[in-house]
Design a protein around this motif. Structure first.
Motif, PDB file in Angstrom:
ATOM      1  N   ASP A 130      -9.698  -9.132   3.199  1.00 25.05           N
ATOM      2  CA  ASP A 130     -10.366  -8.054   3.934  1.00 25.05           C
ATOM      3  C   ASP A 130      -9.469  -6.826   4.073  1.00 25.05           C
ATOM      4  O   ASP A 130      -9.922  -5.695   3.881  1.00 25.05           O
ATOM      5  CB  ASP A 130     -10.806  -8.531   5.323  1.00 25.05           C
ATOM      6  N   SER A 131      -8.202  -7.048   4.414  1.00 28.23           N
ATOM      7  CA  SER A 131      -7.312  -5.897   4.579  1.00 28.23           C
ATOM      8  C   SER A 131      -7.088  -5.188   3.243  1.00 28.23           C
ATOM      9  O   SER A 131      -7.031  -3.957   3.187  1.00 28.23           O
ATOM     10  CB  SER A 131      -5.983  -6.296   5.225  1.00 28.23           C
ATOM     11  N   ARG A 132      -6.999  -5.943   2.163  1.00 27.38           N
ATOM     12  CA  ARG A 132      -6.804  -5.320   0.846  1.00 27.38           C
ATOM     13  C   ARG A 132      -8.042  -4.534   0.426  1.00 27.38           C
ATOM     14  O   ARG A 132      -7.937  -3.441  -0.132  1.00 27.38           O
ATOM     15  CB  ARG A 132      -6.435  -6.378  -0.194  1.00 27.38           C
ATOM     16  N   LYS A 133      -9.235  -5.081   0.703  1.00 26.76           N
ATOM     17  CA  LYS A 133     -10.469  -4.350   0.390  1.00 26.76           C
ATOM     18  C   LYS A 133     -10.516  -3.030   1.143  1.00 26.76           C
ATOM     19  O   LYS A 133     -10.895  -1.998   0.578  1.00 26.76           O
ATOM     20  CB  LYS A 133     -11.702  -5.192   0.748  1.00 26.76           C
ATOM     21  N   LYS A 134     -10.134  -3.061   2.424  1.00 24.48           N
ATOM     22  CA  LYS A 134     -10.126  -1.829   3.228  1.00 24.48           C
ATOM     23  C   LYS A 134      -9.143  -0.816   2.652  1.00 24.48           C
ATOM     24  O   LYS A 134      -9.447   0.379   2.587  1.00 24.48           O
ATOM     25  CB  LYS A 134      -9.756  -2.140   4.684  1.00 24.48           C
ATOM     26  N   LEU A 135      -7.977  -1.281   2.245  1.00 25.25           N
ATOM     27  CA  LEU A 135      -6.978  -0.386   1.662  1.00 25.25           C
ATOM     28  C   LEU A 135      -7.519   0.241   0.374  1.00 25.25           C
ATOM     29  O   LEU A 135      -7.436   1.459   0.189  1.00 25.25           O
ATOM     30  CB  LEU A 135      -5.671  -1.130   1.373  1.00 25.25           C
ATOM     31  N   MET A 136      -8.063  -0.569  -0.502  1.00 25.49           N
ATOM     32  CA  MET A 136      -8.547  -0.063  -1.782  1.00 25.49           C
ATOM     33  C   MET A 136      -9.739   0.876  -1.590  1.00 25.49           C
ATOM     34  O   MET A 136      -9.870   1.868  -2.312  1.00 25.49           O
ATOM     35  CB  MET A 136      -8.896  -1.219  -2.721  1.00 25.49           C
ATOM     36  N   THR A 137     -10.580   0.596  -0.606  1.00 22.19           N
ATOM     37  CA  THR A 137     -11.699   1.495  -0.299  1.00 22.19           C
ATOM     38  C   THR A 137     -11.171   2.843   0.176  1.00 22.19           C
ATOM     39  O   THR A 137     -11.643   3.900  -0.261  1.00 22.19           O
ATOM     40  CB  THR A 137     -12.618   0.866   0.770  1.00 22.19           C
ATOM     41  N   LEU A 138     -10.171   2.818   1.053  1.00 20.65           N
ATOM     42  CA  LEU A 138      -9.572   4.058   1.530  1.00 20.65           C
ATOM     43  C   LEU A 138      -8.976   4.842   0.364  1.00 20.65           C
ATOM     44  O   LEU A 138      -9.231   6.035   0.206  1.00 20.65           O
ATOM     45  CB  LEU A 138      -8.492   3.771   2.577  1.00 20.65           C
ATOM     46  N   LEU A 139      -8.179   4.178  -0.467  1.00 20.49           N
ATOM     47  CA  LEU A 139      -7.514   4.864  -1.568  1.00 20.49           C
ATOM     48  C   LEU A 139      -8.512   5.418  -2.584  1.00 20.49           C
ATOM     49  O   LEU A 139      -8.310   6.496  -3.134  1.00 20.49           O
ATOM     50  CB  LEU A 139      -6.506   3.941  -2.244  1.00 20.49           C
ATOM     51  N   SER A 140      -9.599   4.693  -2.804  1.00 21.56           N
ATOM     52  CA  SER A 140     -10.607   5.179  -3.759  1.00 21.56           C
ATOM     53  C   SER A 140     -11.373   6.376  -3.199  1.00 21.56           C
ATOM     54  O   SER A 140     -11.975   7.133  -3.959  1.00 21.56           O
ATOM     55  CB  SER A 140     -11.572   4.058  -4.159  1.00 21.56           C
ATOM     56  N   SER A 141     -11.332   6.566  -1.885  1.00 24.08           N
ATOM     57  CA  SER A 141     -12.023   7.701  -1.274  1.00 24.08           C
ATOM     58  C   SER A 141     -11.210   8.998  -1.340  1.00 24.08           C
ATOM     59  O   SER A 141     -11.718  10.061  -1.017  1.00 24.08           O
ATOM     60  CB  SER A 141     -12.367   7.385   0.187  1.00 24.08           C
ATOM     61  N   VAL A 142      -9.960   8.891  -1.765  1.00 25.83           N
ATOM     62  CA  VAL A 142      -9.095  10.071  -1.864  1.00 25.83           C
ATOM     63  C   VAL A 142      -9.320  10.706  -3.231  1.00 25.83           C
ATOM     64  O   VAL A 142      -8.919  10.140  -4.253  1.00 25.83           O
ATOM     65  CB  VAL A 142      -7.608   9.701  -1.665  1.00 25.83           C
ATOM     66  N   ASP A 143      -9.983  11.872  -3.242  1.00 24.53           N
ATOM     67  CA  ASP A 143     -10.295  12.535  -4.504  1.00 24.53           C
ATOM     68  C   ASP A 143      -9.044  13.058  -5.204  1.00 24.53           C
ATOM     69  O   ASP A 143      -8.867  12.852  -6.395  1.00 24.53           O
ATOM     70  CB  ASP A 143     -11.286  13.688  -4.278  1.00 24.53           C
ATOM     71  N   ASP A 144      -8.201  13.746  -4.457  1.00 30.69           N
ATOM     72  CA  ASP A 144      -6.984  14.323  -5.026  1.00 30.69           C
ATOM     73  C   ASP A 144      -5.798  13.459  -4.600  1.00 30.69           C
ATOM     74  O   ASP A 144      -5.252  13.622  -3.513  1.00 30.69           O
ATOM     75  CB  ASP A 144      -6.812  15.763  -4.537  1.00 30.69           C
ATOM     76  N   LYS A 145      -5.412  12.520  -5.478  1.00 33.41           N
ATOM     77  CA  LYS A 145      -4.345  11.566  -5.151  1.00 33.41           C
ATOM     78  C   LYS A 145      -2.996  12.257  -4.925  1.00 33.41           C
ATOM     79  O   LYS A 145      -2.125  11.703  -4.260  1.00 33.41           O
ATOM     80  CB  LYS A 145      -4.191  10.506  -6.257  1.00 33.41           C
ATOM     81  N   SER A 146      -2.823  13.452  -5.449  1.00 30.45           N
ATOM     82  CA  SER A 146      -1.545  14.150  -5.271  1.00 30.45           C
ATOM     83  C   SER A 146      -1.272  14.458  -3.801  1.00 30.45           C
ATOM     84  O   SER A 146      -0.120  14.613  -3.405  1.00 30.45           O
ATOM     85  CB  SER A 146      -1.507  15.436  -6.102  1.00 30.45           C
ATOM     86  N   MET A 196      -3.747   7.439  -6.256  1.00 30.82           N
ATOM     87  CA  MET A 196      -2.785   6.387  -6.537  1.00 30.82           C
ATOM     88  C   MET A 196      -2.884   6.008  -7.999  1.00 30.82           C
ATOM     89  O   MET A 196      -3.959   5.911  -8.558  1.00 30.82           O
ATOM     90  CB  MET A 196      -3.083   5.189  -5.645  1.00 30.82           C
ATOM     91  N   SER A 197      -1.761   5.772  -8.582  1.00 27.64           N
ATOM     92  CA  SER A 197      -1.730   5.453 -10.005  1.00 27.64           C
ATOM     93  C   SER A 197      -2.247   4.038 -10.265  1.00 27.64           C
ATOM     94  O   SER A 197      -2.229   3.181  -9.389  1.00 27.64           O
ATOM     95  CB  SER A 197      -0.305   5.575 -10.532  1.00 27.64           C
ATOM     96  N   LYS A 198      -2.700   3.851 -11.498  1.00 27.53           N
ATOM     97  CA  LYS A 198      -3.126   2.512 -11.901  1.00 27.53           C
ATOM     98  C   LYS A 198      -1.968   1.541 -11.764  1.00 27.53           C
ATOM     99  O   LYS A 198      -2.147   0.404 -11.347  1.00 27.53           O
ATOM    100  CB  LYS A 198      -3.655   2.539 -13.328  1.00 27.53           C
ATOM    101  N   LEU A 199      -0.744   2.022 -12.080  1.00 27.28           N
ATOM    102  CA  LEU A 199       0.445   1.178 -11.944  1.00 27.28           C
ATOM    103  C   LEU A 199       0.587   0.694 -10.508  1.00 27.28           C
ATOM    104  O   LEU A 199       0.877  -0.469 -10.253  1.00 27.28           O
ATOM    105  CB  LEU A 199       1.695   1.937 -12.385  1.00 27.28           C
ATOM    106  N   GLY A 200       0.367   1.586  -9.542  1.00 35.03           N
ATOM    107  CA  GLY A 200       0.443   1.200  -8.129  1.00 35.03           C
ATOM    108  C   GLY A 200      -0.588   0.144  -7.783  1.00 35.03           C
ATOM    109  O   GLY A 200      -0.295  -0.825  -7.087  1.00 35.03           O
ATOM    110  N   ASN A 201      -1.808   0.330  -8.295  1.00 33.03           N
ATOM    111  CA  ASN A 201      -2.860  -0.667  -8.070  1.00 33.03           C
ATOM    112  C   ASN A 201      -2.467  -2.005  -8.688  1.00 33.03           C
ATOM    113  O   ASN A 201      -2.661  -3.058  -8.087  1.00 33.03           O
ATOM    114  CB  ASN A 201      -4.188  -0.214  -8.678  1.00 33.03           C
ATOM    115  N   ASP A 202      -1.922  -1.948  -9.905  1.00 31.63           N
ATOM    116  CA  ASP A 202      -1.506  -3.175 -10.585  1.00 31.63           C
ATOM    117  C   ASP A 202      -0.404  -3.883  -9.804  1.00 31.63           C
ATOM    118  O   ASP A 202      -0.409  -5.112  -9.688  1.00 31.63           O
ATOM    119  CB  ASP A 202      -1.016  -2.872 -12.010  1.00 31.63           C
TER     120      ASP A 202
END
Length: 167
Positions: free
Chosen positions: A109-125, A1-7
């Motif tokens: 809590d739900s946002r932390k879970k989402l961000m943890t999941l997204l950070s676990s994806v090595d190849d964001k493509s 996920m792009s930094k823009l998406g996180n922002d």
């Protein structure tokens, strides 16, 4: 996920929090009528949608081969409030009253879970290459599942502003 998406996820969530922070518990739980949700219920619905999205993305990532799906204009579909969308039962909020702090905790809590999941994806493509069926939008690439979270929040922030106008 792009930094823009996180922002954008962060910016939209901060906007939501700013809209509800100064409400009393009575205002937070007030329903305009028996058929309408309170601001607390709208927020609970947002938590449930984010949790369901986490499950959908997790499932989609575990699925076998990439399933290239045509991209749709989720922004146009979600932000058009002239079209009422019916929430699937799984994301309907509780009818009980909520305390503000309880909702803040659930949102966090739900946002932390989402961000943890997204950070676990090595190849964001891969998020653009795999898809899962969305109950309202049809087959949706996983990166658009992420996009629909903040667009959905924006839609409901407008609803919250309307409810506040009725208080």
């Amino acid at each position: 996920m792009s930094k823009l998406g996180n922002d954008t996820l962060t910016e939209t969530r901060n906007h939501l929090i700013n809209e509800i922070t100064l409400l009393s518990d009575a205002q937070f739980n007030w329903q305009p009528d028996r058929e309408s949700w309170s601001i607390a219920q709208v927020c609970h619905h947002l938590v449930l949608v984010e949790e369901a999205t986490i499950k959908a993305i997790t499932w989609g990532l575990k699925a076998g081969e990439p399933t290239q799906t045509e991209r749709i204009n989720v922004e146009l579909l979600i932000l058009d409030r002239t079209k009422k969308l019916i929430a699937p039962k799984i994301v309907e909020p509780d009818v009980k009253s909520f305390e503000m702090q309880q909702i803040f905790t659930l949102l966090n809590d739900s946002r932390k879970k989402l961000m943890t999941l997204l950070s676990s994806v090595d190849d964001k493509s891969i998020l653009a290459k795999k898809s899962v069926k969305h109950p309202s939008l049809g087959e949706l690439p996983l990166d658009q599942w992420i996009e629909q979270i903040y667009l959905h929040e924006k839609r409901h922030i407008e609803q919250i502003k309307e409810i506040k106008g009725l208080l």
